[in-house]
Design a protein around this motif. Structure first.
Motif, short mmCIF file in Angstrom:
data_model
loop_
_atom_site.label_atom_id
_atom_site.label_comp_id
_atom_site.label_asym_id
_atom_site.label_seq_id
_atom_site.Cartn_x
_atom_site.Cartn_y
_atom_site.Cartn_z
N ARG A 324 26.91 -13.61 11.47
CA ARG A 324 27.92 -12.57 11.20
C ARG A 324 29.09 -13.15 10.40
NH1 ARG A 324 26.85 -10.92 16.72
NH2 ARG A 324 25.75 -8.90 16.74
N GLU A 328 29.94 -11.85 6.68
CA GLU A 328 31.25 -11.20 6.52
C GLU A 328 32.00 -11.83 5.35
OE1 GLU A 328 33.19 -11.56 10.25
OE2 GLU A 328 32.27 -9.75 11.12
N LEU A 363 21.48 -7.40 12.21
CA LEU A 363 22.79 -7.14 11.61
C LEU A 363 22.90 -5.74 11.01
CD1 LEU A 363 23.60 -10.55 9.84
CD2 LEU A 363 24.52 -9.66 11.99
N PHE A 398 27.61 -4.81 7.49
CA PHE A 398 26.36 -5.51 7.21
C PHE A 398 25.29 -4.61 6.60
CE2 PHE A 398 28.28 -7.80 10.87
CZ PHE A 398 28.59 -8.95 10.19
#
Length: 716
Positions: A324, A328, A363, A398
């Motif tokens: 993540r 990101e 995700l 995502f």
């Protein structure tokens, strides 16, 4: 006016300090670093004119400062080579450096010597580039969005600010001031020089008679940097191994020519140049950015001297926080990410492929998977996109991930490399929507290089990977760069719609191919220790038998280097980048810690030498002429004995391979430590060496206890 780094710096060496000043900026304060404390301060240069110094040296810049076991060193760039110009400003490659010690060392320390050797070899072999006016750490698109008035180091992308750790002392002083006098010190900004590590080529050339400049820059991330088998996947902060950003730049109507030295005027502050470019036309700059990085999961390949190391993958749930964090950042910087995965769908690479797909499934919102096969393979393409409809919680960031798997090896088997074009065809619509960056340079007042008037932005990025992110990845990246360059030339009116530059200008095609092949070699050398495979395709446009033979040579060399030479290379990465920091004090002068000592039992260390001696004796006995009356059987018995010893030694080495891999010593890998202890446990059960190893370890424990007691007495 932005405070740009000084192009000329003199270093005055005194018994109590090093004094750095710029002859071309006599009113600027001098940077003084006290000896031996390393305290940093700014002084009036005119007041230091009468100070007694032992020597004065001219340098190109300060790479930074680093503290080792016994001393602190200032790393200065003593020689830099101009490699080209971007928008009229010279770019340099670091050629030679020097380490200035803060104290005169009177004792010999093996650890300090080893640290210094690692640093010198790493800096000498590492391709590092810098500019006094151009921000090489950022793509042209990011440069256009940044404040051009801030110091160059403050604008730098932290990922690619390669000497950020070495510059930390200067940056801390800039932000906090000296001890006891806390206050920002912006006057030190011109002494802070950001450097990138990677590949950079700039070529003034022509296309169909039109003058232009073609540049290729690959920036290697300083996070999780290292060697092939010792850095894989993600770390806990989401940084991917072997992460590189590659930018292809096309500049038209750039009137600057020639290469200046350190004192050249083209990059000096306040310099204005003709922004109208050649023949009164606006300078136009176009760029296209791609990224590559290791599969974003927790995985490793464990060296055991086997040609194909064993793959270890931790649970996807454990890797999700890091994944993540990784994506990101990628989405924040680049927008949508097209994740092109080129690993094999069979054999040892299959678990890595599955791990990547499981990460993406976790995700994206409502993942929709589509698999396409044909007569060659059941899974030519495998895509994962977010599903239709708006979920109750809204869209996730995502959902800007678009996974595209392509079975590269199956499609290109049998030297059919042209079939890799199928991937470009599959991504055609996404590449059209992606665009590229395009801007014209306008007069910018006091801003160096002029203001960029943006015409179009690149809205997404292709993130490519294979197992190593080297050979297959570079082939695909060069094909994407070629497709985009055709599009650029078409939009500029230099190429008819549907035409290809390769068919229009053979000389330009040759230049393009060799730039991308050079890029492949540089990235591969930094990670694997050798040049890239499949460069015959990049340089010649086709797969050849000679290229296949060269790939075999590269494969053997990689095996040797990755197993027996990469430990010190990984240590050098960790030391230079601050992943390993030498403990403060280091135990004091004369109290060696033997960080680099070989701690394996002596009998384990001796096996390769025994094997080598056995083979030597067998060769000597076989090819040395014997006297006519010499006895035959005694020599044959001895020869057979040593032959058997050699064979057994080789068998032992490959049966306990983890004991003979050259592992990093500064930051031991967890799987290496665990595997080492497991292997030693098996050796203890060996009928021949087991008793000897156990006896050695008992003696070693006793010796360590005695040495510790003696050291305690010396300290007291």
């Amino acid at each position: 006016m932005a405070a740009l780094p000084f192009r000329d710096i003199n270093v005055q060496t005194a018994s109590d300090s090093y004094i750095f000043s710029s002859p071309s900026s006599p009113n600027a304060p001098a940077l003084t670093i006290d000896r031996p404390t390393g305290d940093i301060r700014l002084s009036d240069a005119s007041l230091l004119a009468g100070k007694r110094v032992s020597r004065v040296t001219s340098i190109a810049g300060i790479l930074g400062m680093i503290r080792l076991r016994l001393d602190q060193y200032i790393v200065v760039i003593t020689k830099a080579k101009p490699v080209g110009r971007l928008r009229g400003h010279t770019v340099y490659k670091v050629v030679a450096t020097e380490l200035l010690p803060l104290r005169e060392r009177q004792v010999h320390d093996p650890d300090e010597d080893s640290f210094l050797s690692l640093l010198r070899n790493f800096i000498k072999s590492g391709p590092m580039y810098f500019s006094y006016a151009v921000d090489l750490t950022n793509s042209v698109q990011r440069q256009a969005q940044h404040d051009g008035e801030s110091p160059l180091w403050k604008r730098a992308d932290d990922r690619f600010f390669w000497n950020r750790y070495l510059q930390s002392d200067l940056i801390d002083f800039r932000n906090q001031g000296a001890r006891g006098h806390p206050a920002p010190q912006p006057a030190i900004d011109p002494y802070i020089l950001p450097v990138i590590f990677g590949m950079l080529e700039i070529h003034p050339t022509t296309f169909k008679g039109t003058p232009l400049t073609l540049a290729l820059i690959t920036r290697r991330s300083r996070h999780r940097a290292g060697t092939r088998y010792f850095t894989r996947g993600l770390d806990d902060e989401g940084h991917a191994a072997n992460y590189n950003e590659t930018e292809q730049i096309l500049i038209l109507n750039d009137s600057a020519s020639g290469l200046g030295g350190f004192a050249g005027s083209s990059s000096a502050p306040g310099t204005q140049r003709n922004n109208a470019g050649a023949e009164g036309k606006d300078l136009q700059i176009l760029s296209y950015v791609q990224t590559r990085g290791s599969v974003p999961a927790y995985w490793a390949e464990v060296n055991t001297l086997k040609y194909t190391p064993k793959v270890q993958i931790r649970t996807i749930e454990a890797a999700l926080p890091a994944a993540r964090a990784h994506f990101e950042e990628q989405i924040r910087i680049y927008g949508d990410n097209y994740l092109v995965n080129l690993v094999n769908q069979k054999g040892r690479e299959l678990p890595v492929k599955q791990a990547y797909e499981q990460v993406v499934d976790q995700l994206v919102t409502n993942p929709q998977e589509r698999v396409q096969g044909d007569q060659l393979t059941d899974e030519k393409f495998h895509t994962i996109e977010t599903g239709g409809g708006k979920p109750p919680g809204g869209r996730s960031i995502f959902d800007r991930l678009h996974y595209v798997y392509f079975d590269f090896h199956a499609e290109t088997k049998g030297l059919q490399m042209h079939r890799a074009q199928l991937l470009i065809d599959r991504m055609h619509e996404a590449l059209l929507a992606q665009q590229y960056f395009r801007a014209a340079e306008m007069p910018g007042g006091n801003r160096i290089g002029g203001q960029l008037e943006v015409r179009s932005l690149q809205t997404s990025v292709v993130r490519s990977n294979c197992m190593d992110c080297l050979d297959r990845t570079n082939v695909v990246q060069s094909m994407l760069a070629r497709w985009t360059l055709d599009r650029m030339f078409t939009d500029l009116g230099l190429l008819a719609r549907g035409a290809r530059f390769a068919d229009e200008d053979a000389a330009f095609e040759f230049l393009f191919r060799n730039m991308w092949a050079d890029n492949a070699d540089v990235v591969s050398t930094a990670y694997s220790g050798t040049g890239a495979m499949k460069t015959d395709l990049t340089r010649l446009g086709k797969r050849t038998k000679g290229g296949a033979l060269q790939d075999g040579n590269v494969a053997v060399t990689r095996y040797w280097r990755n197993n027996f030479l990469d430990g010190p290379r990984q240590d050098a990465y960790d030391l230079f980048l601050g992943a390993y920091q030498v403990p403060a004090g280091g135990g004091g002068i004369g109290a060696a810690s033997f960080v680099f000592a070989d701690r394996r039992p002596v009998w384990i260390q001796s096996i390769p030498y025994i094997a080598a001696f056995g083979f030597f004796f067998v060769l000597l006995a076989t090819y040395t002429p014997r006297l006519p009356d010499a006895a035959v059987w005694p020599l044959r018995i001895v020869t057979l004995f040593w032959a058997a010893v050699s064979v057994w030694s080789v068998y032992f080495i490959f049966s306990h391979g983890m004991l003979y891999v050259n592992w990093p010593k500064l930051n031991p890998r967890p799987w290496a430590t665990e595997g080492y202890h497991q292997t030693i446990s098996r050796v203890r059960k060996d009928k021949i060496l087991g008793p000897l190893v156990a006896r050695h370890e008992r003696g070693l424990s006793t010796a360590r206890y005695i040495n510790a007691e003696e050291g305690k007495k010396r300290i007291e």
